[in-house]
Structures are given as C-alpha cells and as structure tokens.
Design a protein around this motif. Structure first.
Motif, PDB file in Angstrom:
ATOM      1  N   ARG A   1       0.847  -1.038  -0.109  1.00 31.49           N
ATOM      2  CA  ARG A   1       0.022  -0.045   0.011  1.00 31.49           C
ATOM      3  C   ARG A   1       0.879   1.263  -0.041  1.00 31.49           C
ATOM      4  O   ARG A   1       0.448   2.184  -0.893  1.00 31.49           O
ATOM      5  N   ARG A   2       1.834   1.146   0.814  1.00 30.54           N
ATOM      6  CA  ARG A   2       2.860   2.502   1.025  1.00 30.54           C
ATOM      7  C   ARG A   2       3.584   2.591  -0.393  1.00 30.54           C
ATOM      8  O   ARG A   2       3.651   3.644  -0.751  1.00 30.54           O
ATOM      9  N   LEU A   3       3.951   1.619  -1.283  1.00 29.18           N
ATOM     10  CA  LEU A   3       4.660   1.783  -2.190  1.00 29.18           C
ATOM     11  C   LEU A   3       3.771   2.232  -3.549  1.00 29.18           C
ATOM     12  O   LEU A   3       3.924   3.131  -4.356  1.00 29.18           O
ATOM     13  N   GLN A   4       2.382   1.827  -3.355  1.00 25.71           N
ATOM     14  CA  GLN A   4       1.468   2.252  -4.383  1.00 25.71           C
ATOM     15  C   GLN A   4       1.106   3.749  -4.145  1.00 25.71           C
ATOM     16  O   GLN A   4       0.970   4.663  -4.935  1.00 25.71           O
ATOM     17  N   GLN A   5       0.863   4.014  -2.803  1.00 28.28           N
ATOM     18  CA  GLN A   5       0.588   5.482  -2.664  1.00 28.28           C
ATOM     19  C   GLN A   5       1.743   6.326  -3.038  1.00 28.28           C
ATOM     20  O   GLN A   5       1.512   7.681  -3.449  1.00 28.28           O
ATOM     21  N   ALA A   6       2.924   5.874  -3.106  1.00 27.94           N
ATOM     22  CA  ALA A   6       4.018   6.687  -3.359  1.00 27.94           C
ATOM     23  C   ALA A   6       4.264   6.711  -5.052  1.00 27.94           C
ATOM     24  O   ALA A   6       5.345   7.200  -5.624  1.00 27.94           O
ATOM     25  N   GLY A   7       3.652   5.801  -5.642  1.00 25.79           N
ATOM     26  CA  GLY A   7       3.470   6.217  -7.136  1.00 25.79           C
ATOM     27  C   GLY A   7       4.525   4.722  -7.606  1.00 25.79           C
ATOM     28  O   GLY A   7       4.654   5.074  -8.954  1.00 25.79           O
ATOM     29  N   PHE A   8       4.744   4.057  -6.864  1.00 23.25           N
ATOM     30  CA  PHE A   8       5.485   2.920  -7.446  1.00 23.25           C
ATOM     31  C   PHE A   8       4.420   2.016  -8.217  1.00 23.25           C
ATOM     32  O   PHE A   8       3.328   1.549  -7.799  1.00 23.25           O
ATOM     33  N   ILE A   9       4.714   1.365  -9.361  1.00 23.33           N
ATOM     34  CA  ILE A   9       3.917   0.614 -10.392  1.00 23.33           C
ATOM     35  C   ILE A   9       4.291  -0.825 -10.136  1.00 23.33           C
ATOM     36  O   ILE A   9       5.409  -1.115 -10.640  1.00 23.33           O
TER      37      ILE A   9
END
Length: 349
Positions: free
Chosen positions: A239-247
C-alpha cells in the motif's frame, strides 16, 4: 522465504561499485530486462544451484538481476557468468545482491536491501534489491497457522504450527501482527531514500522477496480463494509503495488477481522433498510475495511474466497451476522454492 538461515535478517555489507567483479559493456539499446529471484540460500538447496541461476540469467538475457537470499550467490554467479563470457558488475551484500550489465556509478546499503546507481546511455537508473523480514508472516493467520513471531510477540507460542483455535480472520489482528514485522518501516525508509534519487532525475526500480502479499491480491475477488477465508486486506507494505507512485509490474499488466494471481511461493521444485517446500501443510498457502516495482516517467513497461515451474505446493502436495498467468519460461531444473519475476522496460527521455 527462509526460516533457518540467519542471513535473511539483515542486508549489511554492500561493496562499493569499484569492487565489481569485472568491467561490463552495457547493451547499446535502452531496453532493460530485469529478473528478480530468491536464490534459496545462495543456490545451496539444490545440486548445481549457482549453475542453474547462471543458466537462467543467460537464457532470459537479463541485463539487471535482483537477488535475495543471496549471501554468497551474487559474486559466485557473477564469476560463473564471466567464465562463460558474460560480463556483469556485481554489488553483493549480506543477504541481497545486484548484477548489472550497465555501469555502476556507486552503491549503498539500506536496511534489508542494497541499491546501485546505474548509468544507461547517459540516463540514471537506481535499482534496489530487497528481501524483507520473513517472520511475523501474518498471511499465515487466516490460513490457521502461526506467523513465526518470536517471543514475546503475539502468537509466538504457536511458532509456525497450526493454530488450535483455527484461522484468525479479524483484519485488525492480522494488520497488528504484520506491522510488528517492521516491513512497513523498511519500505518507508526506502521511499525516503528514493526522494533524493528522483529529485536528481533518476528512474527507480525495486524488486525482490517482500515476504508479504499485495493489497492488489487480497481483494473481494479472491476472498474465497487461496484460503483467504473471506479476508480482504490492504497489506501495508505494498500500500505504501502504491501510494508513493510505484507501479507493480505484474499487476499493472494483469490486473485480475483471480484469473492471474501471479503466485510465486511456495513453488514446486521436483528435486526437493515436498516437506521442505510446505510451511503450512494443511492449508493453501500460495501467495505472490515476489515483485518488481518501478517509478519514473522515463520507464515504460513492455512485458512482464513469471519464470519458474508451473507447479506449486498446496496443502502439502504438488499442484500444476491452471491459472491464466503468463509464464515466460519454465526450466526443467529449478534452483529455488520461489518463482522469479521478469520485466522488460524501455528507458526513454
């Protein structure tokens, strides 16, 4: 995953870029072929493990390799590649490693991962190889097994064994045990590190074994699959990766976790007894815990798939997967208890 090798508990000891195994000649094109692979105790769990990993890198024509459980494997594989005429820069650490055909400007060690700054046709790409904490494996709880939390942690008395009172399906409890692993904080540290890289114009790729499922996989569509037992959960690390824009490479191209679950663990390995592969032998413990993520406008994903056996382990038995997943290659011999992930990117301006 590993439960007996203490090397999985730290990722210390990265070497400077000047200590590369050999000077590499970078591919002329801006195509980046990334392989993320758990080497399973540095390839030591099967015969000729280092050779099998080397074979895989050559056959896939990977240009960047992100290794986990790679205590000795990074330098050993680089040496074997060189012996066969393939020159790679090697950036080893205590538990993770990076192999790159592209020049390495420098490298650094982070908690549970190692990073390398690469120069590709004048463009900066910073890559991270990760292997996060394997204990507090909270996805075991809805499957009715202990999460391997050390004392005095919650459920520590059950270790990795079957829970006498059955599955734990309260999301708040699962999230609490998961948070105790520290994986979320490690990813937050990683995200903080990438801010400077991105501000400097770099694109970023991270790959490896995160030892945690994805928020994109434990959805209403899979609530009654894979012994999720109705649990729908936004797992915090992804979730944190996605929130930071990582795909998430695999899920971005195959968005349906029911038809394309992308399961990477536990993988079958025909040369290994099933008892060594199954941790929750009366449950369906299959999950996607190996990933490649990217962030950067200059990176365009052109292909992604799974590398490894089509077989998995379910309820302590071997099973041939009948999913619609994209298997790019299934070698006859395999060196790991995980499947690998392979993604191809184009690096533009």
């Amino acid at each position: 995953m590993t439960r007996i090798d203490d090397h999985s508990r730290s990722a210390g000891g990265a070497v400077a870029a000047g200590a590369v195994v050999s000077a590499a000649v970078a591919p002329a094109a801006r195509e980046i072929r990334v392989l993320a692979l758990n080497t399973w105790h540095s390839g030591s769990k099967v015969a000729d493990g280092i050779q099998l990993i080397t074979d895989l890198i050559i056959s896939t024509q990977a240009s960047i390799v992100l290794l986990s459980e790679a205590t000795e494997a990074t330098t050993a594989v680089a040496a074997e590649l060189r012996r066969r005429g393939h020159e790679f820069h090697a950036v080893p650490s205590r538990d993770t490693g990076i192999l790159s055909m592209f020049p390495v400007e420098d490298s650094a060690d982070l908690r549970w991962m190692v990073k390398a700054r690469l120069r590709i046709d004048g463009k900066r790409l910073t890559v991270y190889s990760a292997h996060l904490e394997y204990r507090w494996y909270a996805s075991n709880l809805p499957r009715g097994y202990g999460p391997g939390a050390p004392a005095p942690g919650e459920f520590a008395e059950h270790e990795w064994n079957k829970l006498p009172e059955g599955p734990v399906i309260d999301p708040a409890v699962i999230e609490r045990v998961n948070a105790a692993s520290g994986r979320c904080e490690v990813i937050s540290d990683f995200l903080a590190d990438t801010k400077a890289e991105i501000a400097d114009g770099a694109s970023v790729i991270i790959g490896g074994d995160l030892n945690e499922p994805s928020l994109l996989d434990w959805t209403p569509a899979t609530a009654n699959l894979f012994d999720h037992n109705g649990v729908v959960l936004a797992w915090e690390t992804t979730r944190r990766l996605q929130q930071a824009g990582f795909i998430d490479a695999y899920r971005s191209m195959y968005p349906d976790p029911a038809t394309h679950p992308g399961l990477t663990w536990p993988s079958d390995n025909i040369d290994v007894d099933v008892a060594e592969l199954a941790w929750a032998p009366e449950a369906d413990e299959r999950d996607r815990v190996d990933y490649i993520f990217a962030r950067g406008a200059a990176l365009r994903l052109s292909a992604v798939g799974i590398i490894g056996p089509r077989g998995s382990i379910m309820r302590g038995t071997r099973l041939q997967e009948s999913t619609q997943d994209n298997f790019l290659d299934s070698p006859a011999q395999w060196g790991s208890d995980h499947k690998g992930i392979f993604a191809t990117y184009q690096l533009g301006d």
